[in-house]
Design a protein around this motif. Structure first.
Motif, PDB file in Angstrom:
ATOM      1  N   PRO A 295       0.828  -1.206   0.000  1.00  0.00           N
ATOM      2  CA  PRO A 295       0.000   0.000   0.000  1.00  0.00           C
ATOM      3  C   PRO A 295       0.862   1.255   0.000  1.00  0.00           C
ATOM      4  N   ILE A 296       0.318   2.329  -0.553  1.00  0.00           N
ATOM      5  CA  ILE A 296       1.022   3.613  -0.605  1.00  0.00           C
ATOM      6  C   ILE A 296       0.113   4.676   0.000  1.00  0.00           C
ATOM      7  N   SER A 297       0.643   5.454   0.918  1.00  0.00           N
ATOM      8  CA  SER A 297      -0.141   6.486   1.585  1.00  0.00           C
ATOM      9  C   SER A 297       0.741   7.709   1.825  1.00  0.00           C
ATOM     10  N   THR A 298       0.153   8.741   2.393  1.00  0.00           N
ATOM     11  CA  THR A 298       0.921   9.932   2.763  1.00  0.00           C
ATOM     12  C   THR A 298       0.663  10.272   4.224  1.00  0.00           C
ATOM     13  N   ARG A 299       1.620  10.914   4.822  1.00  0.00           N
ATOM     14  CA  ARG A 299       1.427  11.454   6.172  1.00  0.00           C
ATOM     15  C   ARG A 299       2.308  12.687   6.313  1.00  0.00           C
ATOM     16  N   TRP A 300       2.044  13.462   7.329  1.00  0.00           N
ATOM     17  CA  TRP A 300       2.764  14.710   7.541  1.00  0.00           C
ATOM     18  C   TRP A 300       3.623  14.611   8.793  1.00  0.00           C
TER      19      TRP A 300
ATOM     20  N   ASP B 134       9.459   2.003   2.124  1.00  0.00           N
ATOM     21  CA  ASP B 134      10.120   3.301   1.917  1.00  0.00           C
ATOM     22  C   ASP B 134       9.288   4.418   2.520  1.00  0.00           C
ATOM     23  N   SER B 135       9.965   5.467   2.942  1.00  0.00           N
ATOM     24  CA  SER B 135       9.333   6.741   3.324  1.00  0.00           C
ATOM     25  C   SER B 135      10.260   7.848   2.881  1.00  0.00           C
ATOM     26  N   GLN B 136       9.708   8.850   2.171  1.00  0.00           N
ATOM     27  CA  GLN B 136      10.545   9.982   1.781  1.00  0.00           C
ATOM     28  C   GLN B 136       9.678  11.207   1.514  1.00  0.00           C
ATOM     29  N   PRO B 137      10.224  12.396   1.738  1.00  0.00           N
ATOM     30  CA  PRO B 137       9.468  13.617   1.486  1.00  0.00           C
ATOM     31  C   PRO B 137       9.155  13.748   0.000  1.00  0.00           C
ATOM     32  N   CYS B 138       7.903  14.074  -0.321  1.00  0.00           N
ATOM     33  CA  CYS B 138       7.519  14.240  -1.720  1.00  0.00           C
ATOM     34  C   CYS B 138       6.153  14.911  -1.792  1.00  0.00           C
ATOM     35  N   GLY B 139       6.026  15.868  -2.686  1.00  0.00           N
ATOM     36  CA  GLY B 139       4.751  16.559  -2.863  1.00  0.00           C
ATOM     37  C   GLY B 139       3.994  16.114  -4.090  1.00  0.00           C
ATOM     38  N   GLY B 140       4.493  15.064  -4.789  1.00  0.00           N
ATOM     39  CA  GLY B 140       3.895  14.642  -6.045  1.00  0.00           C
ATOM     40  C   GLY B 140       2.679  13.749  -5.888  1.00  0.00           C
ATOM     41  N   THR B 141       2.208  13.219  -7.021  1.00  0.00           N
ATOM     42  CA  THR B 141       1.054  12.332  -7.021  1.00  0.00           C
ATOM     43  C   THR B 141       1.511  10.907  -7.313  1.00  0.00           C
ATOM     44  N   HIS B 142       0.885   9.939  -6.632  1.00  0.00           N
ATOM     45  CA  HIS B 142       1.286   8.542  -6.724  1.00  0.00           C
ATOM     46  C   HIS B 142       0.047   7.659  -6.702  1.00  0.00           C
ATOM     47  N   VAL B 143       0.211   6.396  -7.133  1.00  0.00           N
ATOM     48  CA  VAL B 143      -0.883   5.440  -7.060  1.00  0.00           C
ATOM     49  C   VAL B 143      -1.023   4.951  -5.626  1.00  0.00           C
TER      50      VAL B 143
ATOM     51  N   PRO C 156      11.314  21.761   1.034  1.00  0.00           N
ATOM     52  CA  PRO C 156      11.107  23.073   1.655  1.00  0.00           C
ATOM     53  C   PRO C 156      10.719  22.942   3.118  1.00  0.00           C
ATOM     54  N   MET C 157      11.422  23.671   3.964  1.00  0.00           N
ATOM     55  CA  MET C 157      11.133  23.654   5.399  1.00  0.00           C
ATOM     56  C   MET C 157      10.785  25.068   5.842  1.00  0.00           C
ATOM     57  N   GLY C 158      10.187  25.156   7.004  1.00  0.00           N
ATOM     58  CA  GLY C 158       9.806  26.463   7.519  1.00  0.00           C
ATOM     59  C   GLY C 158       8.309  26.656   7.601  1.00  0.00           C
ATOM     60  N   ASN C 159       7.545  25.755   6.944  1.00  0.00           N
ATOM     61  CA  ASN C 159       6.084  25.842   7.022  1.00  0.00           C
ATOM     62  C   ASN C 159       5.523  25.007   8.162  1.00  0.00           C
ATOM     63  N   GLY C 160       6.406  24.260   8.820  1.00  0.00           N
ATOM     64  CA  GLY C 160       5.960  23.477   9.968  1.00  0.00           C
ATOM     65  C   GLY C 160       5.631  22.042   9.659  1.00  0.00           C
ATOM     66  N   GLN C 161       5.315  21.730   8.383  1.00  0.00           N
ATOM     67  CA  GLN C 161       4.941  20.372   8.033  1.00  0.00           C
ATOM     68  C   GLN C 161       5.621  19.926   6.745  1.00  0.00           C
ATOM     69  N   ILE C 162       5.997  18.654   6.711  1.00  0.00           N
ATOM     70  CA  ILE C 162       6.601  18.032   5.532  1.00  0.00           C
ATOM     71  C   ILE C 162       5.745  16.821   5.156  1.00  0.00           C
ATOM     72  N   ARG C 163       5.411  16.690   3.883  1.00  0.00           N
ATOM     73  CA  ARG C 163       4.588  15.567   3.422  1.00  0.00           C
ATOM     74  C   ARG C 163       5.481  14.386   3.059  1.00  0.00           C
ATOM     75  N   LEU C 164       5.189  13.235   3.670  1.00  0.00           N
ATOM     76  CA  LEU C 164       5.921  12.006   3.379  1.00  0.00           C
ATOM     77  C   LEU C 164       5.062  11.083   2.531  1.00  0.00           C
ATOM     78  N   VAL C 165       5.680  10.449   1.545  1.00  0.00           N
ATOM     79  CA  VAL C 165       5.043   9.359   0.810  1.00  0.00           C
ATOM     80  C   VAL C 165       5.563   8.064   1.411  1.00  0.00           C
ATOM     81  N   VAL C 166       4.630   7.224   1.855  1.00  0.00           N
ATOM     82  CA  VAL C 166       4.954   6.029   2.633  1.00  0.00           C
ATOM     83  C   VAL C 166       4.543   4.788   1.840  1.00  0.00           C
ATOM     84  N   ILE C 167       5.480   3.887   1.589  1.00  0.00           N
ATOM     85  CA  ILE C 167       5.210   2.647   0.860  1.00  0.00           C
ATOM     86  C   ILE C 167       5.375   1.476   1.805  1.00  0.00           C
TER      87      ILE C 167
END
Length: 247
Positions: free
Chosen positions: A160-165, A204-213, A186-197
């Motif tokens: 499964p693939i999901s996102t979390r902050w 895997d987990s890594q910061p990413c703002g893109g779109t995924h299945v 980008p940092m400084g907004n308080g939150q970073i979006r992670l894509v979690v596989i």
């Protein structure tokens, strides 16, 4: 003045149709909405194209989507010769779904490749036909065949693939999440979006703002089309759809 657009694609990448209202049209004709499902060019992933449907049923063709003065300002670039829109006008937004879905599959494949090749990333670009990732990779044992085999094992495992902050502080405390050698999220907004596989990020987990299945099997058949030497230790891997062709 910078505007803030609600980025609906961050919470639901499968939102092919949505509604939005015009809040501004810049001096170059770029359309800014209060909310959008159109992804703006960023992180190596191209922006969406598609069309806006007006109340009278006519269409405004969108040729590109980009960010403005800030990452939160999303600008839709109309194709030449489109009618002018009025501030406050309500629209139905139609993403070119076939293209977007291919980009989602490809972007997910890029994440999987970064797991198969756990080396610093020096460059990347996502495309709807071919994507590439450049690695600082001194190990010559990585071949088209064995990397393709490992990629397809991960696709078939259907994780499964999901996102979390997470917070800036959490990212700073876990720098291994960042795979890019030269670019930092980008940092400084308080939150970073992670894509979690995988469950709890088992794959895997890594910061990413893109779109995924939403699960790896949706990527489908992919293969490494070519590995190019771009420097003493820099290797460019080209990902393509379909099975690995026989040489």
């Amino acid at each position: 003045m910078a505007y803030e657009t609600k980025a609906l694609f961050r919470d639901d990448a499968y939102l092919s149709t949505a509604e939005g209202s015009v809040v501004a049209v810049n001096d170059r004709g770029g359309i800014i909405l209060d909310s959008t499902n159109f992804y703006a060019t960023s992180g190596g992933q191209p922006g969406d194209i598609g069309h806006f449907e007006r109340a009278d049923g006519s269409a405004i063709q969108i040729a590109a989507t980009v960010t403005g003065e800030t990452k939160s300002e999303i600008i839709h670039i109309p194709a030449e010769g489109q009618a002018a829109l009025a501030i406050g006008e309500k629209l139905v937004l139609h993403v070119d779904w076939a293209r977007r879905y291919r980009l989602m599959r490809m972007h997910t494949a890029c994440h999987l490749l970064s797991v198969v090749c756990p080396f610093p990333i020096t460059g990347a670009a996502v495309g709807d036909e071919e994507s590439r990732i450049d690695f600082d990779l001194p190990d010559p044992s990585y071949t088209r065949e064995n990397v393709t085999e490992r990629l397809m094992e991960m696709v078939r495992a259907n994780a499964p693939i999901s996102t979390r902050w997470i917070s800036d502080a959490e990212l700073a405390g876990n720098p291994g999440l960042i795979k890019s050698k030269n670019v930092r999220p980008p940092m400084g907004n308080g939150q970073i979006r992670l894509v979690v596989i995988g469950e709890d990020g088992a794959v895997d987990s890594q910061p990413c703002g893109g779109t995924h299945v939403s699960e790896t099997q949706e990527v489908g058949d992919i293969h490494i089309g070519k590995i190019e030497k771009k420097g003493k230790e820099n290797r460019r891997f080209r990902i393509r759809f379909g099975s690995l062709p026989l040489l």
